[in-house]
Each structure stands twice: as C-alpha cells, then as structure tokens.
Design a protein around this motif. Structure first.
Motif, PDB file in Angstrom:
ATOM      1  N   GLU A 191     -24.373  24.837  61.992  1.00  0.00           N
ATOM      2  CA  GLU A 191     -24.861  23.999  63.087  1.00  0.00           C
ATOM      3  C   GLU A 191     -25.812  22.966  62.526  1.00  0.00           C
ATOM      4  O   GLU A 191     -26.741  23.308  61.798  1.00  0.00           O
ATOM      5  CB  GLU A 191     -25.594  24.823  64.142  1.00  0.00           C
ATOM      6  CG  GLU A 191     -26.145  23.945  65.252  1.00  0.00           C
ATOM      7  CD  GLU A 191     -27.149  24.631  66.166  1.00  0.00           C
ATOM      8  OE1 GLU A 191     -27.368  24.118  67.268  1.00  0.00           O
ATOM      9  OE2 GLU A 191     -27.728  25.664  65.767  1.00  0.00           O
ATOM     10  N   ARG A 223     -25.162  20.497  67.163  1.00  0.00           N
ATOM     11  CA  ARG A 223     -23.752  20.121  67.083  1.00  0.00           C
ATOM     12  C   ARG A 223     -23.077  20.908  65.969  1.00  0.00           C
ATOM     13  O   ARG A 223     -23.715  21.278  64.984  1.00  0.00           O
ATOM     14  CB  ARG A 223     -23.597  18.633  66.858  1.00  0.00           C
ATOM     15  CG  ARG A 223     -24.268  18.130  65.601  1.00  0.00           C
ATOM     16  CD  ARG A 223     -24.560  16.638  65.681  1.00  0.00           C
ATOM     17  NE  ARG A 223     -25.464  16.215  64.623  1.00  0.00           N
ATOM     18  CZ  ARG A 223     -26.786  16.338  64.645  1.00  0.00           C
ATOM     19  NH1 ARG A 223     -27.389  16.903  65.668  1.00  0.00           N
ATOM     20  NH2 ARG A 223     -27.522  15.907  63.646  1.00  0.00           N
ATOM     21  N   ARG A 234     -21.484  19.775  71.903  1.00  0.00           N
ATOM     22  CA  ARG A 234     -22.704  19.178  71.342  1.00  0.00           C
ATOM     23  C   ARG A 234     -23.794  19.255  72.396  1.00  0.00           C
ATOM     24  O   ARG A 234     -23.553  18.930  73.561  1.00  0.00           O
ATOM     25  CB  ARG A 234     -22.470  17.713  70.993  1.00  0.00           C
ATOM     26  CG  ARG A 234     -21.387  17.484  69.967  1.00  0.00           C
ATOM     27  CD  ARG A 234     -21.088  16.008  69.795  1.00  0.00           C
ATOM     28  NE  ARG A 234     -22.219  15.275  69.247  1.00  0.00           N
ATOM     29  CZ  ARG A 234     -22.419  15.045  67.947  1.00  0.00           C
ATOM     30  NH1 ARG A 234     -21.546  15.479  67.073  1.00  0.00           N
ATOM     31  NH2 ARG A 234     -23.461  14.374  67.536  1.00  0.00           N
TER      32      ARG A 234
END
Length: 123
Positions: free
Chosen positions: A61, A89, A42
């Motif tokens: 994503e 992330r 992340r």
C-alpha cells in the motif's frame, strides 16, 4: 453528506469488487476493525477521529502522510494519529491488511494500565 465508515467500506467493496469486512468490537469501546483486500480502491485524503493502526498482510500500500509518500509491505505496521490527513492506494496488484481504529480514550486507558497511573494517549 456524511456517511459512516462501515457504509463507506461496503460501498467501496461493491463498486470495485474488492473484499472488505468491517465490524465493531462492543467489549472494547466499540473498537472498529477492518480486514480488506484492495486491488483498485483508492482512499482520497481523509482523517479519522480515532487512531488507525494496522498491518499489511500481502502486497503493498502506498500512502501519503505528513507530507511524505510511504510504501507499506507485508509485516509492516501502519500507524496514523487521530485528526491527521492521509490517503491510501494499492501498489501494482493491490494489498491486504487488517486495521484497528481505537478511540483516543481506549488508547489512553491502555497506556494508563501499562503505567499503573493516569496517562494521556500517546501521539
């Protein structure tokens, strides 16, 4: 402590066992390039002094940008202006993408070449 982008990507890959390749294209104003697959990594909120331009090649994503959370999927292009806060992330099983980080001067030069006259970098 400041670490450069290449070191940051390498440390991230080592810690999470993700797959990351980072390099610079010297002939294109040291254009930074990234090819990665993230399952767990992340990105915390951060900025670049370059553009961040990329394409998602697999998975998805999620990222926050300009106060909105977006989800980018295969074939979608992600663009972030220099100096703007964003994060990133993986969604579910992760994502693969290819990113370019062109300098403001490089983008302004391309814009000028396309218009046959001096142009500022677009934002």
């Amino acid at each position: 402590m400041y670490i450069d982008q290449q070191t940051s990507y390498r440390q991230s890959a080592e810690a999470s066992r993700d797959n990351v390749r980072f390099w610079r294209e010297r002939r294109l104003d040291d254009l930074e390039c990234l090819k990665a697959h993230y399952r767990r990594h992340r990105y915390l909120p951060h900025i670049h002094d370059t553009y961040a331009l990329g394409i998602i090649t697999d998975g998805a994503e999620a990222f926050s940008y300009r106060g909105t959370t977006h989800v980018a999927r295969p074939g979608q292009v992600v663009c972030v202006n220099p100096g703007e806060i964003h994060d990133g992330r993986p969604v579910r099983d992760g994502f693969s993408y290819r990113m370019l980080y062109p300098s403001i001067d490089l983008v302004a030069g391309v814009a000028s070449d396309l218009h046959d006259r001096p142009m500022p970098a677009p934002m």
